[in-house]
Write a protein that holds these residues in place. Structure first.
Motif, PDB file in Angstrom:
ATOM      1  N   VAL A   7       0.739  -1.089   0.018  1.00 34.87           N
ATOM      2  CA  VAL A   7       0.045  -0.072   0.163  1.00 34.87           C
ATOM      3  C   VAL A   7       0.946   1.251   0.139  1.00 34.87           C
ATOM      4  O   VAL A   7       1.996   1.351   0.635  1.00 34.87           O
ATOM      5  N   LYS A   8       0.513   2.096  -0.892  1.00 33.64           N
ATOM      6  CA  LYS A   8       1.141   3.451  -0.727  1.00 33.64           C
ATOM      7  C   LYS A   8       0.240   4.541  -0.488  1.00 33.64           C
ATOM      8  O   LYS A   8      -0.632   4.561  -1.085  1.00 33.64           O
TER       9      LYS A   8
ATOM     10  N   GLU B 182      -3.383   7.525   6.231  1.00 30.61           N
ATOM     11  CA  GLU B 182      -2.476   6.543   6.605  1.00 30.61           C
ATOM     12  C   GLU B 182      -2.835   5.826   7.855  1.00 30.61           C
ATOM     13  O   GLU B 182      -2.747   4.604   8.056  1.00 30.61           O
TER      14      GLU B 182
ATOM     15  N   VAL C 173      -5.616   3.370   7.026  1.00 27.18           N
ATOM     16  CA  VAL C 173      -5.251   2.165   6.364  1.00 27.18           C
ATOM     17  C   VAL C 173      -4.568   1.336   7.261  1.00 27.18           C
ATOM     18  O   VAL C 173      -4.830  -0.063   7.302  1.00 27.18           O
ATOM     19  N   ARG C 174      -3.627   1.665   8.211  1.00 24.60           N
ATOM     20  CA  ARG C 174      -2.965   0.873   9.176  1.00 24.60           C
ATOM     21  C   ARG C 174      -4.264   0.165  10.028  1.00 24.60           C
ATOM     22  O   ARG C 174      -4.334  -1.144  10.335  1.00 24.60           O
TER      23      ARG C 174
ATOM     24  N   LEU D 248       3.362  -0.576   4.095  1.00 24.27           N
ATOM     25  CA  LEU D 248       3.046   0.640   3.712  1.00 24.27           C
ATOM     26  C   LEU D 248       4.175   1.468   3.312  1.00 24.27           C
ATOM     27  O   LEU D 248       5.105   1.719   4.245  1.00 24.27           O
TER      28      LEU D 248
ATOM     29  N   LYS E 299       4.986   5.548   2.357  1.00 31.05           N
ATOM     30  CA  LYS E 299       4.518   7.181   2.259  1.00 31.05           C
ATOM     31  C   LYS E 299       5.428   7.803   0.830  1.00 31.05           C
ATOM     32  O   LYS E 299       6.383   7.741   1.194  1.00 31.05           O
TER      33      LYS E 299
END
Length: 78
Positions: A4-5, A18, A21-22, A34, A36
């Motif tokens: 995932v970006k 972010e 997502v986490r 992940l 960034k």
């Protein structure tokens, strides 16, 4: 493991995306890698015209604003 970006300059919305997502991945029991991406050129090359942007396994799934929780679950579970 899903890759995932999160694309964005580091603004509050990007940080919130972010965290979403986490938290969603942890709740679903999905392992993620992940990353960034804050570089403007890399963001543009990924096709993100409005941040935050999210890609899952190389596919851009969201750009602009915070994602819907149900959609986020679907992207990670797919």
């Amino acid at each position: 493991m899903k890759t995932v970006k999160i694309y964005g300059p580091g603004c509050k919305r990007c940080e919130t995306a972010e965290a979403m997502v986490r938290e969603t991945a942890a709740r679903l029991g999905i392992d993620i890698d992940l990353e960034k991406v804050a570089d403007a050129k890399s963001i543009a090359m990924a096709g993100v015209m409005s941040t935050p942007g999210i890609s899952v396994d190389g596919k851009l799934v969201h750009a602009g604003g915070l994602p819907d929780s149900a959609k986020l679950e679907g992207w990670l579970a797919a």
